[in-house]
Design a protein around this motif. Structure first.
Motif, PDB file in Angstrom:
ATOM      1  N   CYS A  66       0.807  -1.225   0.000  1.00 12.17           N
ATOM      2  CA  CYS A  66       0.000   0.000   0.000  1.00 12.17           C
ATOM      3  C   CYS A  66       0.842   1.277   0.000  1.00 12.17           C
ATOM      4  O   CYS A  66       0.301   2.371  -0.079  1.00 12.17           O
ATOM      5  CB  CYS A  66      -0.965   0.010   1.179  1.00 12.17           C
ATOM      6  SG  CYS A  66      -0.199   0.267   2.800  1.00 12.17           S
ATOM      7  N   THR A  67       2.155   1.167   0.109  1.00 13.20           N
ATOM      8  CA  THR A  67       3.151   2.258   0.097  1.00 13.20           C
ATOM      9  C   THR A  67       3.037   3.232   1.271  1.00 13.20           C
ATOM     10  O   THR A  67       3.639   4.292   1.244  1.00 13.20           O
ATOM     11  CB  THR A  67       3.149   3.051  -1.238  1.00 13.20           C
ATOM     12  OG1 THR A  67       1.927   3.792  -1.359  1.00 13.20           O
ATOM     13  CG2 THR A  67       3.337   2.125  -2.432  1.00 13.20           C
ATOM     14  N   LYS A  68       2.292   2.873   2.311  1.00 12.30           N
ATOM     15  CA  LYS A  68       2.209   3.723   3.503  1.00 12.30           C
ATOM     16  C   LYS A  68       3.508   3.608   4.289  1.00 12.30           C
ATOM     17  O   LYS A  68       4.126   2.552   4.348  1.00 12.30           O
ATOM     18  CB  LYS A  68       1.045   3.290   4.389  1.00 12.30           C
ATOM     19  CG  LYS A  68      -0.292   3.426   3.733  1.00 12.30           C
ATOM     20  CD  LYS A  68      -1.034   4.588   4.265  1.00 12.30           C
ATOM     21  CE  LYS A  68      -2.351   4.645   3.505  1.00 12.30           C
ATOM     22  NZ  LYS A  68      -3.358   5.360   4.053  1.00 12.30           N
ATOM     23  N   HIS A  69       3.894   4.713   4.907  1.00 10.51           N
ATOM     24  CA  HIS A  69       5.080   4.745   5.772  1.00 10.51           C
ATOM     25  C   HIS A  69       4.630   4.481   7.205  1.00 10.51           C
ATOM     26  O   HIS A  69       3.570   4.948   7.629  1.00 10.51           O
ATOM     27  CB  HIS A  69       5.765   6.105   5.695  1.00 10.51           C
ATOM     28  CG  HIS A  69       6.197   6.482   4.317  1.00 10.51           C
ATOM     29  ND1 HIS A  69       7.261   5.886   3.685  1.00 10.51           N
ATOM     30  CD2 HIS A  69       5.689   7.384   3.439  1.00 10.51           C
ATOM     31  CE1 HIS A  69       7.404   6.409   2.489  1.00 10.51           C
ATOM     32  NE2 HIS A  69       6.456   7.320   2.306  1.00 10.51           N
ATOM     33  N   PHE A  70       5.441   3.759   7.944  1.00  2.00           N
ATOM     34  CA  PHE A  70       5.143   3.492   9.340  1.00  2.00           C
ATOM     35  C   PHE A  70       6.433   3.229  10.095  1.00  2.00           C
ATOM     36  O   PHE A  70       7.481   3.001   9.508  1.00  2.00           O
ATOM     37  CB  PHE A  70       4.152   2.323   9.490  1.00  2.00           C
ATOM     38  CG  PHE A  70       4.632   1.019   8.906  1.00  2.00           C
ATOM     39  CD1 PHE A  70       5.268   0.077   9.694  1.00  2.00           C
ATOM     40  CD2 PHE A  70       4.443   0.738   7.556  1.00  2.00           C
ATOM     41  CE1 PHE A  70       5.700  -1.124   9.157  1.00  2.00           C
ATOM     42  CE2 PHE A  70       4.867  -0.463   7.012  1.00  2.00           C
ATOM     43  CZ  PHE A  70       5.497  -1.399   7.809  1.00  2.00           C
ATOM     44  N   ALA A  71       6.352   3.295  11.403  1.00  2.00           N
ATOM     45  CA  ALA A  71       7.509   3.033  12.253  1.00  2.00           C
ATOM     46  C   ALA A  71       7.430   1.600  12.759  1.00  2.00           C
ATOM     47  O   ALA A  71       6.342   1.050  12.964  1.00  2.00           O
ATOM     48  CB  ALA A  71       7.521   4.001  13.426  1.00  2.00           C
ATOM     49  N   TRP A  72       8.583   0.999  12.935  1.00  2.00           N
ATOM     50  CA  TRP A  72       8.668  -0.370  13.444  1.00  2.00           C
ATOM     51  C   TRP A  72       9.854  -0.438  14.378  1.00  2.00           C
ATOM     52  O   TRP A  72      10.811   0.317  14.246  1.00  2.00           O
ATOM     53  CB  TRP A  72       8.859  -1.354  12.295  1.00  2.00           C
ATOM     54  CG  TRP A  72       8.584  -2.773  12.699  1.00  2.00           C
ATOM     55  CD1 TRP A  72       9.493  -3.699  13.114  1.00  2.00           C
ATOM     56  CD2 TRP A  72       7.319  -3.413  12.735  1.00  2.00           C
ATOM     57  NE1 TRP A  72       8.872  -4.884  13.398  1.00  2.00           N
ATOM     58  CE2 TRP A  72       7.521  -4.734  13.171  1.00  2.00           C
ATOM     59  CE3 TRP A  72       6.016  -3.005  12.439  1.00  2.00           C
ATOM     60  CZ2 TRP A  72       6.491  -5.636  13.337  1.00  2.00           C
ATOM     61  CZ3 TRP A  72       4.991  -3.912  12.595  1.00  2.00           C
ATOM     62  CH2 TRP A  72       5.237  -5.211  13.034  1.00  2.00           C
ATOM     63  N   GLY A  73       9.812  -1.347  15.313  1.00  2.00           N
ATOM     64  CA  GLY A  73      10.924  -1.528  16.228  1.00  2.00           C
ATOM     65  C   GLY A  73      11.251  -2.988  16.391  1.00  2.00           C
ATOM     66  O   GLY A  73      10.396  -3.857  16.188  1.00  2.00           O
ATOM     67  N   VAL A  74      12.491  -3.247  16.734  1.00  2.00           N
ATOM     68  CA  VAL A  74      12.932  -4.618  16.937  1.00  2.00           C
ATOM     69  C   VAL A  74      13.861  -4.666  18.151  1.00  2.00           C
ATOM     70  O   VAL A  74      14.599  -3.713  18.413  1.00  2.00           O
ATOM     71  CB  VAL A  74      13.630  -5.174  15.667  1.00  2.00           C
ATOM     72  CG1 VAL A  74      14.903  -4.426  15.367  1.00  2.00           C
ATOM     73  CG2 VAL A  74      13.894  -6.653  15.781  1.00  2.00           C
ATOM     74  N   ASP A  75      13.774  -5.745  18.891  1.00  2.00           N
ATOM     75  CA  ASP A  75      14.687  -6.014  19.996  1.00  2.00           C
ATOM     76  C   ASP A  75      15.916  -6.690  19.378  1.00  2.00           C
ATOM     77  O   ASP A  75      15.834  -7.839  18.945  1.00  2.00           O
ATOM     78  CB  ASP A  75      14.012  -6.919  21.023  1.00  2.00           C
ATOM     79  CG  ASP A  75      14.937  -7.323  22.165  1.00  2.00           C
ATOM     80  OD1 ASP A  75      16.158  -7.050  22.089  1.00  2.00           O
ATOM     81  OD2 ASP A  75      14.442  -7.926  23.129  1.00  2.00           O
ATOM     82  N   LEU A  76      17.023  -5.989  19.303  1.00  2.00           N
ATOM     83  CA  LEU A  76      18.224  -6.513  18.651  1.00  2.00           C
ATOM     84  C   LEU A  76      18.747  -7.779  19.316  1.00  2.00           C
ATOM     85  O   LEU A  76      19.368  -8.616  18.660  1.00  2.00           O
ATOM     86  CB  LEU A  76      19.310  -5.437  18.594  1.00  2.00           C
ATOM     87  CG  LEU A  76      18.958  -4.208  17.762  1.00  2.00           C
ATOM     88  CD1 LEU A  76      20.034  -3.129  17.918  1.00  2.00           C
ATOM     89  CD2 LEU A  76      18.756  -4.563  16.300  1.00  2.00           C
ATOM     90  N   ASN A  77      18.484  -7.936  20.613  1.00  3.12           N
ATOM     91  CA  ASN A  77      18.916  -9.160  21.301  1.00  3.12           C
ATOM     92  C   ASN A  77      18.174 -10.396  20.824  1.00  3.12           C
ATOM     93  O   ASN A  77      18.609 -11.518  21.057  1.00  3.12           O
ATOM     94  CB  ASN A  77      18.725  -9.029  22.817  1.00  3.12           C
ATOM     95  CG  ASN A  77      19.788  -8.158  23.447  1.00  3.12           C
ATOM     96  OD1 ASN A  77      20.916  -8.087  22.974  1.00  3.12           O
ATOM     97  ND2 ASN A  77      19.419  -7.471  24.512  1.00  3.12           N
ATOM     98  N   SER A  78      17.049 -10.210  20.160  1.00  5.57           N
ATOM     99  CA  SER A  78      16.260 -11.358  19.711  1.00  5.57           C
ATOM    100  C   SER A  78      16.721 -11.899  18.356  1.00  5.57           C
ATOM    101  O   SER A  78      16.257 -12.948  17.924  1.00  5.57           O
ATOM    102  CB  SER A  78      14.780 -10.978  19.632  1.00  5.57           C
ATOM    103  OG  SER A  78      14.561 -10.054  18.588  1.00  5.57           O
TER     104      SER A  78
END
Length: 172
Positions: free
Chosen positions: A19-31
């Protein structure tokens, strides 16, 4: 280094491929999964000797990437930056089909059959070890699932919270 300095939570911008929408995402780098460098890779780093591999019955001499390679990749701009995978594979090759010069190896890699390139990528990737940087995210607008590579943008080495409404997903 990033986890030790700023903690494991890393937020980044993503764009949905559907859909080309922009959004924020996060990740736990330890995982993220961590893979050890192979004995052949360690030996090559210590001795400077190339690593003999065989791809589709053809010999290829390879090496693991080093700091100078990272500096090279950081200089890529424009159309060159879209060739990062081709350049990465080419820089891992010391000699192939009797060629050892960058200018001669690059067209060999660019014209390589996809299956052969994938095999060579896997063989050389297994030498280096590192972090599994591919994972799935889902678009909050259309729920499309995308397999992305962890982005290393200008905010990777920053402690600043970049997105107030990011979705932190624990992988693994």
């Amino acid at each position: 280094l990033r986890v030790s300095t700023f903690g494991p939570d890393y937020e980044f911008k993503a764009t949905c491929s559907k859909c080309t929408k922009h959004f924020a995402w996060g990740v736990d780098l330890n995982s993220l999964d961590v893979f050890e460098m192979s004995e052949a890779g360690i030996s090559s780093l210590r001795t400077g000797n190339a690593i003999p591999l065989e791809v589709d019955g053809a010999p290829v001499l390879c090496r693991v990437l080093r700091g100078a390679d990272e500096r090279f990749f950081s200089t890529l701009e424009g159309a060159e930056s879209s060739k990062i995978l081709t350049y990465t594979l080419t820089r891992r090759i010391v000699e192939m089909q009797g060629q050892a010069e960058w200018e001669l190896l690059l067209p060999l890699v660019e014209n390589m059959e996809r299956l052969t390139a994938d095999k060579l990528w896997d063989l050389t990737d297994n030498l280096e070890g590192g972090i599994e940087m591919l994972f799935d995210i889902d678009c909050p607008s259309c729920q499309a699932v995308m397999n992305i590579m962890l982005p290393f943008d200008e905010g990777f080495f920053s402690s600043r919270k970049r997105f107030a409404k990011s979705k932190l997903k624990r992988i693994g």
